[in-house]
Scaffold this motif. Structure first.
Motif, PDB file in Angstrom:
ATOM      1  N   ALA A  73       0.243  -1.701  -0.213  1.00 53.64           N
ATOM      2  CA  ALA A  73      -0.189   0.328   0.192  1.00 53.64           C
ATOM      3  C   ALA A  73       0.983   0.990   0.049  1.00 53.64           C
ATOM      4  O   ALA A  73       0.434   2.384  -0.844  1.00 53.64           O
ATOM      5  CB  ALA A  73      -1.191   0.207   1.194  1.00 53.64           C
ATOM      6  N   TYR A  77       0.462   3.192  -3.566  1.00 51.26           N
ATOM      7  CA  TYR A  77      -0.728   4.032  -3.323  1.00 51.26           C
ATOM      8  C   TYR A  77      -0.730   5.110  -2.044  1.00 51.26           C
ATOM      9  O   TYR A  77      -1.222   6.337  -1.850  1.00 51.26           O
ATOM     10  CB  TYR A  77      -2.108   3.393  -2.021  1.00 51.26           C
ATOM     11  CG  TYR A  77      -2.678   2.479  -3.385  1.00 51.26           C
ATOM     12  CD1 TYR A  77      -3.054   1.894  -4.126  1.00 51.26           C
ATOM     13  CD2 TYR A  77      -2.543   0.982  -2.045  1.00 51.26           C
ATOM     14  CE1 TYR A  77      -3.178   0.423  -4.814  1.00 51.26           C
ATOM     15  CE2 TYR A  77      -3.147   0.184  -3.059  1.00 51.26           C
ATOM     16  CZ  TYR A  77      -3.402  -0.735  -3.939  1.00 51.26           C
ATOM     17  OH  TYR A  77      -3.583  -2.047  -4.418  1.00 51.26           O
ATOM     18  N   GLN A  79      -0.056   5.080   1.012  1.00 55.64           N
ATOM     19  CA  GLN A  79      -0.754   5.022   1.631  1.00 55.64           C
ATOM     20  C   GLN A  79      -0.522   4.422   2.801  1.00 55.64           C
ATOM     21  O   GLN A  79       0.858   3.365   3.304  1.00 55.64           O
ATOM     22  CB  GLN A  79      -2.314   4.392   1.074  1.00 55.64           C
ATOM     23  CG  GLN A  79      -3.464   3.859   2.551  1.00 55.64           C
ATOM     24  CD  GLN A  79      -4.222   2.845   2.321  1.00 55.64           C
ATOM     25  OE1 GLN A  79      -4.132   2.423   1.432  1.00 55.64           O
ATOM     26  NE2 GLN A  79      -5.440   2.954   3.043  1.00 55.64           N
ATOM     27  N   SER A 194     -16.068  -0.374   2.255  1.00 53.04           N
ATOM     28  CA  SER A 194     -15.150  -0.110   1.113  1.00 53.04           C
ATOM     29  C   SER A 194     -14.290  -1.452   0.333  1.00 53.04           C
ATOM     30  O   SER A 194     -13.349  -1.923   1.084  1.00 53.04           O
ATOM     31  CB  SER A 194     -14.456   0.607   1.251  1.00 53.04           C
ATOM     32  OG  SER A 194     -13.713   1.363   0.066  1.00 53.04           O
ATOM     33  N   GLU A 196     -11.941  -2.385  -1.783  1.00 53.24           N
ATOM     34  CA  GLU A 196     -10.845  -2.546  -3.320  1.00 53.24           C
ATOM     35  C   GLU A 196     -10.530  -3.430  -3.290  1.00 53.24           C
ATOM     36  O   GLU A 196      -9.037  -3.159  -3.817  1.00 53.24           O
ATOM     37  CB  GLU A 196     -10.312  -1.343  -2.274  1.00 53.24           C
ATOM     38  CG  GLU A 196     -11.415  -0.310  -1.565  1.00 53.24           C
ATOM     39  CD  GLU A 196     -10.325   0.392  -0.855  1.00 53.24           C
ATOM     40  OE1 GLU A 196      -9.563   0.364  -0.762  1.00 53.24           O
ATOM     41  OE2 GLU A 196     -11.144   1.366  -0.404  1.00 53.24           O
ATOM     42  N   ALA A 199      -7.888  -2.099  -6.752  1.00 53.97           N
ATOM     43  CA  ALA A 199      -7.381  -1.206  -6.479  1.00 53.97           C
ATOM     44  C   ALA A 199      -5.587  -1.330  -7.197  1.00 53.97           C
ATOM     45  O   ALA A 199      -5.637  -0.766  -7.947  1.00 53.97           O
ATOM     46  CB  ALA A 199      -6.890  -0.840  -4.894  1.00 53.97           C
ATOM     47  N   HIS A 208      -5.339   5.035  -7.958  1.00 54.54           N
ATOM     48  CA  HIS A 208      -6.577   4.373  -6.613  1.00 54.54           C
ATOM     49  C   HIS A 208      -5.830   5.318  -5.131  1.00 54.54           C
ATOM     50  O   HIS A 208      -4.694   5.698  -4.893  1.00 54.54           O
ATOM     51  CB  HIS A 208      -5.806   3.042  -6.203  1.00 54.54           C
ATOM     52  CG  HIS A 208      -6.573   2.800  -4.839  1.00 54.54           C
ATOM     53  ND1 HIS A 208      -8.315   2.512  -5.391  1.00 54.54           N
ATOM     54  CD2 HIS A 208      -6.286   2.486  -4.485  1.00 54.54           C
ATOM     55  CE1 HIS A 208      -8.188   2.452  -4.165  1.00 54.54           C
ATOM     56  NE2 HIS A 208      -7.053   1.678  -3.045  1.00 54.54           N
ATOM     57  N   SER A 210      -7.461   4.908  -1.288  1.00 56.45           N
ATOM     58  CA  SER A 210      -8.392   4.191  -0.531  1.00 56.45           C
ATOM     59  C   SER A 210      -9.337   4.936   0.325  1.00 56.45           C
ATOM     60  O   SER A 210      -8.481   5.677   0.537  1.00 56.45           O
ATOM     61  CB  SER A 210      -7.265   3.340   0.425  1.00 56.45           C
ATOM     62  OG  SER A 210      -8.364   2.833   1.470  1.00 56.45           O
ATOM     63  N   TYR A 211     -10.581   4.710   0.625  1.00 57.11           N
ATOM     64  CA  TYR A 211     -11.658   5.709   1.083  1.00 57.11           C
ATOM     65  C   TYR A 211     -10.990   5.924   2.801  1.00 57.11           C
ATOM     66  O   TYR A 211     -10.988   7.217   3.383  1.00 57.11           O
ATOM     67  CB  TYR A 211     -12.193   4.342   1.305  1.00 57.11           C
ATOM     68  CG  TYR A 211     -13.739   5.795   2.084  1.00 57.11           C
ATOM     69  CD1 TYR A 211     -14.866   6.371   1.777  1.00 57.11           C
ATOM     70  CD2 TYR A 211     -13.983   5.519   3.673  1.00 57.11           C
ATOM     71  CE1 TYR A 211     -15.602   7.124   2.057  1.00 57.11           C
ATOM     72  CE2 TYR A 211     -15.294   6.147   3.813  1.00 57.11           C
ATOM     73  CZ  TYR A 211     -15.605   7.203   3.316  1.00 57.11           C
ATOM     74  OH  TYR A 211     -16.571   7.666   4.235  1.00 57.11           O
ATOM     75  N   ALA A 223     -12.528  -1.555   4.956  1.00 60.54           N
ATOM     76  CA  ALA A 223     -11.751  -1.465   3.733  1.00 60.54           C
ATOM     77  C   ALA A 223     -11.395  -2.644   3.307  1.00 60.54           C
ATOM     78  O   ALA A 223     -10.648  -3.616   4.134  1.00 60.54           O
ATOM     79  CB  ALA A 223     -10.400  -1.234   3.087  1.00 60.54           C
ATOM     80  N   VAL A 225     -10.237  -5.865   1.168  1.00 62.26           N
ATOM     81  CA  VAL A 225      -8.279  -5.527  -0.082  1.00 62.26           C
ATOM     82  C   VAL A 225      -7.972  -7.475  -0.215  1.00 62.26           C
ATOM     83  O   VAL A 225      -8.540  -8.112   0.025  1.00 62.26           O
ATOM     84  CB  VAL A 225      -7.622  -4.941   0.104  1.00 62.26           C
ATOM     85  CG1 VAL A 225      -8.183  -3.685   0.513  1.00 62.26           C
ATOM     86  CG2 VAL A 225      -6.650  -5.307   1.034  1.00 62.26           C
TER      87      VAL A 225
END
Length: 380
Positions: A73, A77, A79, A194, A196, A199, A208, A210-211, A223, A225
């Protein structure tokens, strides 16, 4: 780096997608790719089987799987994920069900439709009503109607099932769109789950988010995944629920085991290998899918000029509007006349006419033949 299966290899490997198709059919329906397994995943699985890793998986949050996903991630992302906030589940739909069971208040679940068909009954399975937020079939870009969402939550709905990137729309939601969803949800004290799973399959031109990466979502959202869609390993049975709030994590981790089907130790090993060593293969896959997207657009313009394809920003699943060809259930016509197996749009929204979902994760030659046969079947 992406190796296409031959027809014979595909029939041996993809037992649902190709194994159920007739000998003269090209299957382009279920979400499996006609590509050989990523070498890092194949090597990790072979080594694990040689060690006899076929028992129960460890019952833990975080662990090696959490660390592997957190690293993935961060790289893909930008993230920040706490590895200890990652919980294994058997698959994404089961993760959605677990989150509904454990976290959501009684009350209806909002589902934007068209929607991933296996999840159309997930609310009912947990004793809840599903209320549909119908997307305008004529809209240029499918999106969440925030006014409609506001009304549904005001009327008593307590959870939104958000699929992003979206299947079958192919949409990647923007930060502004996700912030708009957050604001409506917070207004009503509701919850977001969510999904995902797609993603990693965002195509060139989109990104992407993520929420859970949106400020103010940690205490009302999770989320769900998995590596299984991007790395073509759904049969290995391992997904993850990602949380950003310790209290949410603890509620999920403390749920009775009967609520969370046991995930597979081989699924964990495959996911760790994919998240840790699969970046180069995934980059090649995304490049291939981008090329397939461009090829499909050209083929449609040449052979099916009245077809309308929603902008494909993510996934390898094109959502096609074929209403101009005059068939309420075009997939059945295409299969009967053209020997191509597509998914009927009504599976994603009951009563929706004239739409199909087409899987483009195949060879350029097969995709060309799919469109050629489809055009012949529809008489374009």
């Amino acid at each position: 780096m992406i190796r296409d299966y031959t027809d014979e290899e595909a029939r041996r490997a993809l037992l649902l997608k190709w194994g159920m198709a007739a000998a003269d059919e090209i299957p382009a329906w279920v979400a499996e790719m006609d590509y050989a397994l990523a070498p890092p995943v194949a090597e990790a699985l072979a080594e694990a089987v040689s060690r006899g890793v076929v028992g129960y998986p460890p019952l833990e949050t975080g662990g090696e799987l959490g660390k592997a996903y957190a690293g993935f991630a961060a790289r893909h992302y930008d993230q920040e994920v706490d590895p200890g906030q990652v919980l294994p589940v058997v698959d994404v739909t089961a993760g959605v069900r677990v989150a509904l069971d454990v976290l959501s208040e009684p009350g209806p679940m909002v589902m934007p439709v068209p929607a991933y068909s296996p999840q159309l009954e997930v609310a009912q399975v947990t004793g809840r009503e599903r209320v549909d937020l119908v997307v305008d079939a004529d809209a240029e870009r499918a999106g969440i109607d925030l006014d409609r969402l506001d009304r549904l939550l005001a009327d008593g709905a307590r959870t939104l099932l958000l699929t992003q990137p979206h299947n079958p729309w192919g949409r990647v939601f923007t930060r502004a769109e996700l912030e708009g969803v957050r604001d409506v949800v917070l207004r009503h004290g509701a919850r977001v789950i969510s999904d995902e799973i797609h993603a990693p399959l965002v195509l060139p031109g989109a990104r992407h988010l993520s929420y859970l990466a949106i400020e103010g979502t940690a205490d009302h959202a999770v989320a769900v995944v998995a590596a299984s869609k991007a790395f073509n390993t759904p049969g290995l049975r391992c997904a993850q629920i990602v949380t950003a709030d310790p209290a949410t994590r603890d509620r999920l981790a403390g749920a009775p085991l009967v609520r969370n089907d046991s995930w597979s130790p081989l699924g964990v090993i495959a996911a760790v290998a994919a998240y840790t060593h699969g970046d180069a293969w995934l980059a090649a896959l995304v490049q291939r899918l981008g090329e397939q997207r461009s090829l499909l657009a050209s083929l449609l313009a040449e052979h099916l000029p009245r077809a309308r394809m929603r902008p494909l920003e993510a996934t390898y699943l094109a959502w096609l509007d074929l209403r101009a060809y005059g068939h309420d259930e075009p997939a059945s016509v295409i299969r009967e006349r053209g020997r191509v197996w597509l998914e009927e749009g009504s599976r994603y929204q009951p009563g929706l006419a004239g739409h199909v979902r087409l899987n483009i994760a195949t060879s350029p030659e097969r995709l060309t033949e799919i469109v050629r046969r489809t055009a012949g079947a529809l008489g374009s």
